[in-house]
Write a protein that holds these residues in place. Structure first.
Motif, PDB file in Angstrom:
ATOM      1  N   GLU A 200      -3.425  11.893   9.110  1.00 21.47           N
ATOM      2  CA  GLU A 200      -3.381  10.425   9.196  1.00 21.47           C
ATOM      3  C   GLU A 200      -2.797   9.845   7.913  1.00 21.47           C
ATOM      4  OE1 GLU A 200      -7.341   8.827   9.477  1.00 21.47           O
ATOM      5  OE2 GLU A 200      -8.116  10.174   7.924  1.00 21.47           O
ATOM      6  N   TRP A 201      -2.125   8.694   8.063  1.00 20.33           N
ATOM      7  CA  TRP A 201      -1.600   7.966   6.901  1.00 20.33           C
ATOM      8  C   TRP A 201      -2.734   7.177   6.262  1.00 20.33           C
ATOM      9  CZ3 TRP A 201       2.994   8.780   4.764  1.00 20.33           C
ATOM     10  CH2 TRP A 201       4.038   9.275   5.543  1.00 20.33           C
ATOM     11  N   VAL A 202      -2.953   7.389   4.973  1.00 22.79           N
ATOM     12  CA  VAL A 202      -4.018   6.656   4.274  1.00 22.79           C
ATOM     13  C   VAL A 202      -3.504   6.194   2.907  1.00 22.79           C
ATOM     14  CG1 VAL A 202      -5.896   7.943   5.396  1.00 22.79           C
ATOM     15  CG2 VAL A 202      -4.925   8.772   3.235  1.00 22.79           C
ATOM     16  N   PRO A 203      -4.049   5.094   2.373  1.00 26.25           N
ATOM     17  CA  PRO A 203      -3.612   4.625   1.050  1.00 26.25           C
ATOM     18  C   PRO A 203      -3.936   5.641  -0.038  1.00 26.25           C
ATOM     19  CG  PRO A 203      -4.840   2.913   2.210  1.00 26.25           C
ATOM     20  CD  PRO A 203      -5.017   4.178   2.998  1.00 26.25           C
ATOM     21  N   ALA A 204      -2.998   5.808  -0.925  1.00 26.53           N
ATOM     22  CA  ALA A 204      -3.198   6.684  -2.083  1.00 26.53           C
ATOM     23  C   ALA A 204      -3.458   5.824  -3.310  1.00 26.53           C
ATOM     24  CB  ALA A 204      -1.963   7.554  -2.285  1.00 26.53           C
TER      25      ALA A 204
ATOM     26  N   GLU B 291       0.867  -1.185   0.000  1.00 30.21           N
ATOM     27  CA  GLU B 291       0.000   0.000   0.000  1.00 30.21           C
ATOM     28  C   GLU B 291       0.897   1.226   0.000  1.00 30.21           C
ATOM     29  OE1 GLU B 291      -3.923  -1.443   2.540  1.00 30.21           O
ATOM     30  OE2 GLU B 291      -2.387  -0.244   3.530  1.00 30.21           O
ATOM     31  N   PHE B 292       0.589   2.156  -0.891  1.00 31.75           N
ATOM     32  CA  PHE B 292       1.357   3.396  -0.957  1.00 31.75           C
ATOM     33  C   PHE B 292       0.580   4.465  -0.181  1.00 31.75           C
ATOM     34  CE2 PHE B 292       2.995   7.326  -2.534  1.00 31.75           C
ATOM     35  CZ  PHE B 292       4.336   7.078  -2.800  1.00 31.75           C
ATOM     36  N   LEU B 293       1.139   4.905   0.942  1.00 30.64           N
ATOM     37  CA  LEU B 293       0.421   5.809   1.846  1.00 30.64           C
ATOM     38  C   LEU B 293       0.864   7.259   1.662  1.00 30.64           C
ATOM     39  CD1 LEU B 293       0.504   3.815   5.227  1.00 30.64           C
ATOM     40  CD2 LEU B 293      -1.056   3.557   3.280  1.00 30.64           C
ATOM     41  N   VAL B 294      -0.088   8.146   1.841  1.00 30.71           N
ATOM     42  CA  VAL B 294       0.225   9.576   1.953  1.00 30.71           C
ATOM     43  C   VAL B 294      -0.330  10.070   3.292  1.00 30.71           C
ATOM     44  CG1 VAL B 294       0.341  10.053  -0.518  1.00 30.71           C
ATOM     45  CG2 VAL B 294      -1.872  10.198   0.668  1.00 30.71           C
ATOM     46  N   PHE B 295       0.159  11.203   3.720  1.00 27.96           N
ATOM     47  CA  PHE B 295      -0.224  11.783   5.016  1.00 27.96           C
ATOM     48  C   PHE B 295      -1.343  12.779   4.724  1.00 27.96           C
ATOM     49  CE2 PHE B 295       1.468  13.866   9.100  1.00 27.96           C
ATOM     50  CZ  PHE B 295       1.155  12.768   9.887  1.00 27.96           C
ATOM     51  N   ARG B 296      -2.574  12.436   5.139  1.00 27.36           N
ATOM     52  CA  ARG B 296      -3.728  13.216   4.714  1.00 27.36           C
ATOM     53  C   ARG B 296      -4.352  13.979   5.872  1.00 27.36           C
ATOM     54  NH1 ARG B 296      -8.420  10.020   1.808  1.00 27.36           N
ATOM     55  NH2 ARG B 296      -9.024   9.720   3.988  1.00 27.36           N
ATOM     56  N   CYS B 297      -4.856  15.156   5.551  1.00 27.18           N
ATOM     57  CA  CYS B 297      -5.529  15.983   6.556  1.00 27.18           C
ATOM     58  C   CYS B 297      -6.955  15.464   6.766  1.00 27.18           C
ATOM     59  CB  CYS B 297      -5.566  17.430   6.081  1.00 27.18           C
ATOM     60  SG  CYS B 297      -6.430  18.522   7.225  1.00 27.18           S
TER      61      CYS B 297
END
Ligand SMILES: [Zn+2]
Lengths: 144, 396
Positions: A57-61, A25-31
């Motif tokens: 929070e870290w979520v899948p992109a 899973e490729f995660l980005v740091f999302r607001c």
């Protein structure tokens, strides 16, 4: 595969990202407030910062993006890359906004173009010795 | 309207050693440069009451551990000694700190030093191997982002894509710098002329960069002594006034802002420095610009306004920055063909020009010089964040 190149430096701030790659899973740091995405760790520029990244929070992109800039390495700065030459190192503009630097695989260096759509492909690595296994996110061309 | 700071402080002494000094430590090269700078000013070491050390990065290799100071080794009666460190704006930050020591009356003569053994450290691997190797803690290492060229070449990639800048135009930056170097007997490439055909034959290193797009390696020591203009006027050498100082950071914006790949953080740095000095670009006689790679020169001639954004390629290809051109740029050969001392290279050349010591390469009637600094990567992969603008001038 045996690994004779530098290891990723995993610390408390980026550990969730590297754990995500292990799960492919490729995660980005999302607001949490506005949904804007960041990479690596950063507070949202549009929303008030809450303690210890509380609003993030870290979520899948999507794992999709486009080539923003690239180069072709024809010199190995580290002996581990001598057999890889020439290799393409590129800056990918992720669909979610941030850029990510990685290798372009699955095509010849001469085929790489700025603006080319790409998707993440995962490379699982089990180094010799004491180092923990890790996963790298490369990209390959994909139909736009 | 000039700021009260402008012209109040002056470079009173300056010295540097650059080239190949096998067997010498960076510490010893710095000590020797400071000793020479004090002598150049016509001062005695007893006069120097504050000392600043500068480093391009926060400790790698030898400098990771050494805390010994040139002040102790030289026997300077310094009330304070400290290090300033950030990318290629060492002289800018040292002047910021030193002038405050003078302003507060803490010190009367401040020494500032730098030392490096970049050539000796890399000589086994060929002259153009990059010293700047990325350490742990950065993002791109397992993917082969291992040297400054690994990610700095993104600037070239983007500038070529957006504005049609060509390899030949970058080549003309290398050629122009070499022409200046051939007028500077101290330059490492003195006596080694370069043509555009030579550039075209230079192998790709990190394409689009050829070997000749990359700066040199040098062992070096550099130093200056700064004091008030009033005191400097009674010393041995003509004082060189600090007219303006400005700083910029790309990280003020999101690091992935697209314009950060075709612009350096010049805007705020330029505005502060020129504002303090009450000068405009037309007042600048000599431009000493940070040239770690050829593209950085193209970006800066645009960002400072010698030409419009996107026209830097044709501008440098026209010969505008070469000897005889409209704006002399990097008159000592710069980092590309002179010697690598980060922003110390443009700094020492600006002082040399304003003193009229440029010999064959002396710019005519050089009264105002600009010294730019650049570097301080914010993350990998990324771009350099920091920029410094320093305006120096001959005493009126
Ligand atoms: Zn937000």
């Amino acid at each position: 595969m045996s690994w004779n190149k530098p290891l990723p430096n995993v610390d408390a701030d980026n550990q969730p990202f590297w754990e995500g790659l292990r799960r492919h899973e490729f995660l980005v740091f999302r607001c949490k407030r506005c949904g804007r995405s960041y990479w690596p760790v950063a507070y949202c520029r549009a929303c008030p910062p809450e303690p210890f990244y509380g609003n993030m929070e870290w979520v899948p992109a999507s794992g999709r993006g486009r080539i923003f800039a690239f180069n072709v390495h024809r010199f190995a700065f580290h002996p581990g890359f001598a057999d890889e030459l020439p290799y393409v190192y590129a800056l990918i503009e992720l669909a979610e906004g941030p850029m990510y630097g990685t290798n372009v695989v699955g095509c010849e260096p001469a085929e790489v173009r700025i603006g080319m759509p790409v998707e993440v492909v995962y490379r699982d690595v089990t180094p010799d010795g004491d180092a923990a296994p890790f996963t790298l996110a490369d990209v390959r061309p994909v139909a736009g | 309207m000039t700021h009260a700071f402008s012209g109040k402080y002056a470079i009173a002494g300056m010295a540097f050693l650059a080239g190949r000094f096998p067997g010498k430590t960076a510490r010893t090269l710095e000590v020797e440069a400071v000793r020479l700078a004090i002598e150049d000013a016509g001062l005695r070491r007893e006069d120097v009451d504050a000392a600043i050390n500068t480093r391009i990065e926060s400790g790698s290799g030898e400098s990771r551990g050494w805390t010994d100071s040139y002040a102790r080794i030289l026997g300077l009666p310094a009330k304070t000694y400290f290090t300033v460190q950030r990318g290629g704006i060492m002289t800018h930050l040292a002047i910021l700190a030193a002038t405050q020591l003078l302003e507060l009356g803490i010190a009367t003569y401040v020494a500032v030093g730098y030392g490096a053994t970049d050539w000796s450290d890399t000589r086994g691997a060929g002259e153009r191997r990059q010293r700047h190797r990325e350490r742990d803690g950065l993002w791109g290492r397992p993917h082969g982002d291992l040297a400054a060229a690994s990610h700095h070449s993104f600037f070239a990639s983007r500038h070529m894509h957006e504005f049609g800048t060509t390899s030949d135009q970058l080549g003309m930056v290398a050629v122009s710098h070499r022409r200046w170097a051939c007028l500077n007997p101290r330059a490492q490439m003195y006596g080694r002329p370069l043509t555009l055909d030579d550039y075209r034959a230079s192998p790709f290193f990190v394409e689009p960069y050829r070997k000749l797009d990359l700066c040199l390696q040098s062992d070096s020591g550099a130093a200056f002594v700064i004091t008030t203009m009033e005191r400097a006027r009674s010393l041995r050498r003509p004082p060189i006034g600090v007219l303006g100082l400005g700083l910029g950071e790309a990280m003020r914006e999101l690091w992935w802002e697209k314009r950060n790949y075709t612009n350096l953080a010049v805007a705020t740095a330029k505005e502060s420095a020129f504002g303090q000095a009450g000068l405009t670009l037309a007042d600048v006689d000599v431009a000493e610009l940070y040239d770690c790679f050829t593209t950085e020169v193209v970006l800066q001639v645009e960002d400072y306004g010698w030409c419009a954004k996107g026209e830097g390629g044709p501008f440098v290809a026209s010969g505008a920055i070469a000897p005889g051109g409209s704006i002399p740029v990097n008159t000592g050969g710069g980092l590309l063909s002179g010697y690598y001392m980060a922003d110390w290279t443009p700094f020492v050349e600006a002082v040399t020009q304003l003193r009229g010591d440029g010999g064959e390469r002396q710019a005519k009637d050089a009264e105002v010089a600009i010294v730019s600094g650049h570097g301080g990567e914010i993350l990998r992969p990324g771009m350099c964040s920091t920029h410094g603008t320093l305006l120096l001038g001959r005493d009126a």
